[in-house]
Design a protein around this motif. Structure first.
Motif, PDB file in Angstrom:
ATOM      1  N   ASP A 118       0.818  -1.208   0.000  1.00 10.39           N
ATOM      2  CA  ASP A 118       0.000   0.000   0.000  1.00 10.39           C
ATOM      3  C   ASP A 118       0.853   1.259   0.000  1.00 10.39           C
ATOM      4  OD1 ASP A 118      -2.447  -1.222  -0.151  1.00 10.39           O
ATOM      5  OD2 ASP A 118      -2.764  -1.258   2.008  1.00 10.39           O
ATOM      6  N   THR A 119       2.089   1.142   0.458  1.00 12.13           N
ATOM      7  CA  THR A 119       2.961   2.314   0.524  1.00 12.13           C
ATOM      8  C   THR A 119       3.725   2.540  -0.772  1.00 12.13           C
ATOM      9  OG1 THR A 119       4.817   1.060   1.435  1.00 12.13           O
ATOM     10  CG2 THR A 119       3.255   2.008   3.016  1.00 12.13           C
ATOM     11  N   VAL A 120       3.613   1.592  -1.713  1.00  9.09           N
ATOM     12  CA  VAL A 120       4.334   1.733  -2.974  1.00  9.09           C
ATOM     13  C   VAL A 120       3.692   2.846  -3.788  1.00  9.09           C
ATOM     14  CG1 VAL A 120       4.852   0.619  -5.173  1.00  9.09           C
ATOM     15  CG2 VAL A 120       5.114  -0.642  -3.046  1.00  9.09           C
ATOM     16  N   ASP A 121       4.498   3.749  -4.243  1.00 15.06           N
ATOM     17  CA  ASP A 121       4.049   4.852  -5.071  1.00 15.06           C
ATOM     18  C   ASP A 121       3.884   4.345  -6.500  1.00 15.06           C
ATOM     19  OD1 ASP A 121       3.611   7.268  -6.344  1.00 15.06           O
ATOM     20  OD2 ASP A 121       5.672   7.974  -6.106  1.00 15.06           O
ATOM     21  N   ARG A 122       2.674   4.444  -7.035  1.00 14.78           N
ATOM     22  CA  ARG A 122       2.382   3.902  -8.362  1.00 14.78           C
ATOM     23  C   ARG A 122       3.284   4.524  -9.428  1.00 14.78           C
ATOM     24  NH1 ARG A 122      -3.113   4.040 -11.914  1.00 14.78           N
ATOM     25  NH2 ARG A 122      -2.294   2.748 -13.567  1.00 14.78           N
ATOM     26  N   GLU A 123       3.479   5.838  -9.369  1.00 16.33           N
ATOM     27  CA  GLU A 123       4.322   6.493 -10.375  1.00 16.33           C
ATOM     28  C   GLU A 123       5.755   5.972 -10.301  1.00 16.33           C
ATOM     29  OE1 GLU A 123       4.077  10.755 -10.676  1.00 16.33           O
ATOM     30  OE2 GLU A 123       1.922  10.684 -10.245  1.00 16.33           O
ATOM     31  N   ARG A 124       6.252   5.794  -9.098  1.00 11.98           N
ATOM     32  CA  ARG A 124       7.606   5.271  -8.923  1.00 11.98           C
ATOM     33  C   ARG A 124       7.701   3.848  -9.484  1.00 11.98           C
ATOM     34  NH1 ARG A 124      10.417   3.983  -3.254  1.00 11.98           N
ATOM     35  NH2 ARG A 124      12.314   3.106  -4.064  1.00 11.98           N
ATOM     36  N   TYR A 125       6.691   3.051  -9.190  1.00 10.52           N
ATOM     37  CA  TYR A 125       6.645   1.679  -9.701  1.00 10.52           C
ATOM     38  C   TYR A 125       6.677   1.686 -11.227  1.00 10.52           C
ATOM     39  CZ  TYR A 125       4.535  -2.702 -11.244  1.00 10.52           C
ATOM     40  OH  TYR A 125       4.276  -3.868 -11.905  1.00 10.52           O
ATOM     41  N   GLU A 126       5.835   2.521 -11.839  1.00 12.24           N
ATOM     42  CA  GLU A 126       5.782   2.569 -13.296  1.00 12.24           C
ATOM     43  C   GLU A 126       7.086   3.103 -13.879  1.00 12.24           C
ATOM     44  OE1 GLU A 126       2.193   4.675 -14.251  1.00 12.24           O
ATOM     45  OE2 GLU A 126       0.941   2.946 -13.761  1.00 12.24           O
ATOM     46  N   THR A 127       7.695   4.087 -13.225  1.00 16.39           N
ATOM     47  CA  THR A 127       8.974   4.622 -13.680  1.00 16.39           C
ATOM     48  C   THR A 127      10.043   3.535 -13.635  1.00 16.39           C
ATOM     49  OG1 THR A 127       8.392   6.832 -12.914  1.00 16.39           O
ATOM     50  CG2 THR A 127      10.733   6.392 -13.245  1.00 16.39           C
ATOM     51  N   ASN A 128      10.099   2.813 -12.528  1.00 12.68           N
ATOM     52  CA  ASN A 128      11.074   1.720 -12.392  1.00 12.68           C
ATOM     53  C   ASN A 128      10.826   0.625 -13.423  1.00 12.68           C
ATOM     54  OD1 ASN A 128      12.144   3.107 -10.238  1.00 12.68           O
ATOM     55  ND2 ASN A 128      11.302   1.755  -8.678  1.00 12.68           N
ATOM     56  N   LEU A 129       9.546   0.287 -13.627  1.00 18.12           N
ATOM     57  CA  LEU A 129       9.207  -0.752 -14.593  1.00 18.12           C
ATOM     58  C   LEU A 129       9.598  -0.317 -16.002  1.00 18.12           C
ATOM     59  CD1 LEU A 129       7.920  -3.500 -15.146  1.00 18.12           C
ATOM     60  CD2 LEU A 129       5.714  -2.347 -15.311  1.00 18.12           C
ATOM     61  N   ASN A 130       9.325   0.929 -16.354  1.00 15.07           N
ATOM     62  CA  ASN A 130       9.701   1.438 -17.680  1.00 15.07           C
ATOM     63  C   ASN A 130      11.213   1.424 -17.859  1.00 15.07           C
ATOM     64  OD1 ASN A 130       7.054   1.833 -18.461  1.00 15.07           O
ATOM     65  ND2 ASN A 130       7.011   3.954 -17.778  1.00 15.07           N
ATOM     66  N   ALA A 131      11.950   1.793 -16.801  1.00 16.61           N
ATOM     67  CA  ALA A 131      13.415   1.764 -16.879  1.00 16.61           C
ATOM     68  C   ALA A 131      13.906   0.337 -17.107  1.00 16.61           C
ATOM     69  CB  ALA A 131      14.027   2.344 -15.597  1.00 16.61           C
ATOM     70  N   LEU A 132      13.343  -0.618 -16.371  1.00 19.03           N
ATOM     71  CA  LEU A 132      13.737  -2.016 -16.542  1.00 19.03           C
ATOM     72  C   LEU A 132      13.419  -2.510 -17.952  1.00 19.03           C
ATOM     73  CD1 LEU A 132      14.809  -4.712 -15.516  1.00 19.03           C
ATOM     74  CD2 LEU A 132      12.534  -5.173 -14.568  1.00 19.03           C
ATOM     75  N   GLN A 133      12.240  -2.187 -18.442  1.00 17.70           N
ATOM     76  CA  GLN A 133      11.869  -2.625 -19.787  1.00 17.70           C
ATOM     77  C   GLN A 133      12.804  -2.020 -20.831  1.00 17.70           C
ATOM     78  OE1 GLN A 133       7.707  -1.539 -19.696  1.00 17.70           O
ATOM     79  NE2 GLN A 133       7.092  -3.627 -19.178  1.00 17.70           N
ATOM     80  N   GLY A 134      13.156  -0.739 -20.654  1.00 23.00           N
ATOM     81  CA  GLY A 134      14.097  -0.100 -21.570  1.00 23.00           C
ATOM     82  C   GLY A 134      15.456  -0.771 -21.533  1.00 23.00           C
ATOM     83  N   CYS A 135      15.911  -1.097 -20.345  1.00 23.30           N
ATOM     84  CA  CYS A 135      17.218  -1.759 -20.207  1.00 23.30           C
ATOM     85  C   CYS A 135      17.184  -3.176 -20.766  1.00 23.30           C
ATOM     86  CB  CYS A 135      17.656  -1.751 -18.747  1.00 23.30           C
ATOM     87  SG  CYS A 135      18.081  -0.088 -18.155  1.00 23.30           S
TER      88      CYS A 135
END
Length: 187
Positions: free
Chosen positions: A104-121
Motif C-alpha cells: 500500500d505504501t508503494v508509489d504507483r508512479e515510482r513503480y511505473e517509472t522503475n518498470l519502464n526503466a527495466l523494460q528499456g534496459c
C-alpha cells in the motif's frame, strides 16, 4: 429500481474495463506481493475481475474503484493462498499481511517509472541475453533445464545470469539517475 441497479447502469461495461485496465498494474503488484507464483497472480486477477464485474453495484463511484478493487484482489489472494496451503508450504498469514501493508505504501508512479526503466534496459540486451535473463521467471522452468538447453553447466549459467542481472541493475540505476558508486540519487 434499487440503488445497486442504478449504480450498475451508471457504470457501463466500457467504463468498468477502462478502470480495470487503468489500475491493473497496481492490482497485479498487490497480487504479486502476496503470491509467489506468476500463474497464480494471473488466475487471481482473472477471478478478481469477474468478481468485480459481478459486484460492481457495490461501487459508489469510479473514484473508489482502486481501493475497492484492492480489497477484492486481496480476498482472492487469501483464497489462493489457502488453496495452495493445502497443496504445499506457503508464506505465513502474518508475512502475507506485512507484505499487503507494505504494498500500500508503494508509489504507483515510482513503480511505473522503475518498470519502464527495466523494460528499456531489457531492450538494450541482445535477444539471446534477454531470453536468457527472463527464462528463470517463465512457468516453472528450472535453471538446470535452461542450462541443459543452452549447453552449459548450471554453475556457469548462474554466473552468466548474475553478470546479466548486474548489467541490468546498473542500466536501471543510470536510467533513474541513481549514482551507481554511492547508491544515492545523483544531483
Amino acid at each position: 429500481m434499487t440503488k445497486k441497479d442504478s449504480n450498475r447502469e451508471s457504470l457501463t461495461e466500457r467504463q468498468f474495463m477502462q478502470l480495470f485496465l487503468q489500475h491493473e498494474p497496481v492490482l497485479r503488484l498487490v497480487a504479486r506481493s502476496m503470491l509467489v507464483d506468476w500463474m497464480a497472480v494471473d488466475d487471481v486477477l482473472q477471478e478478481a475481475g469477474v468478481t468485480m464485474w459481478e459486484k460492481i453495484g457495490q461501487l459508489e463511484s469510479a473514484d473508489g474503484f482502486l481501493p475497492w478493487a484492492r480489497v477484492i484482489v486481496r480476498l482472492k489472494c487469501h483464497s489462493a493462498i489457502n488453496a495452495a496451503r493445502r497443496r504445499r508450504l506457503v508464506l505465513s498469514e502474518e508475512a502475507v499481511k506485512l507484505l499487503a501493508v507494505e504494498i500500500d505504501t508503494v508509489d504507483r508512479e515510482r513503480y511505473e517509472t522503475n518498470l519502464n526503466a527495466l523494460q528499456g534496459c531489457l531492450q538494450k540486451l541482445s535477444p539471446q541475453q534477454r531470453d536468457l535473463v527472463l527464462a528463470p521467471y517463465r512457468d516453472g522452468i528450472e535453471v538446470q533445464d535452461i542450462a541443459t538447453s543452452v549447453g552449459k553447466s548450471a554453475n556457469a549459467l548462474y554466473k552468466q545470469l548474475g553478470r546479466l542481472r548486474e548489467k541490468l541493475s546498473e542500466c536501471v540505476k543510470l536510467t533513474l539517475g541513481v549514482d551507481v558508486s554511492s547508491g544515492g540519487i545523483s544531483q
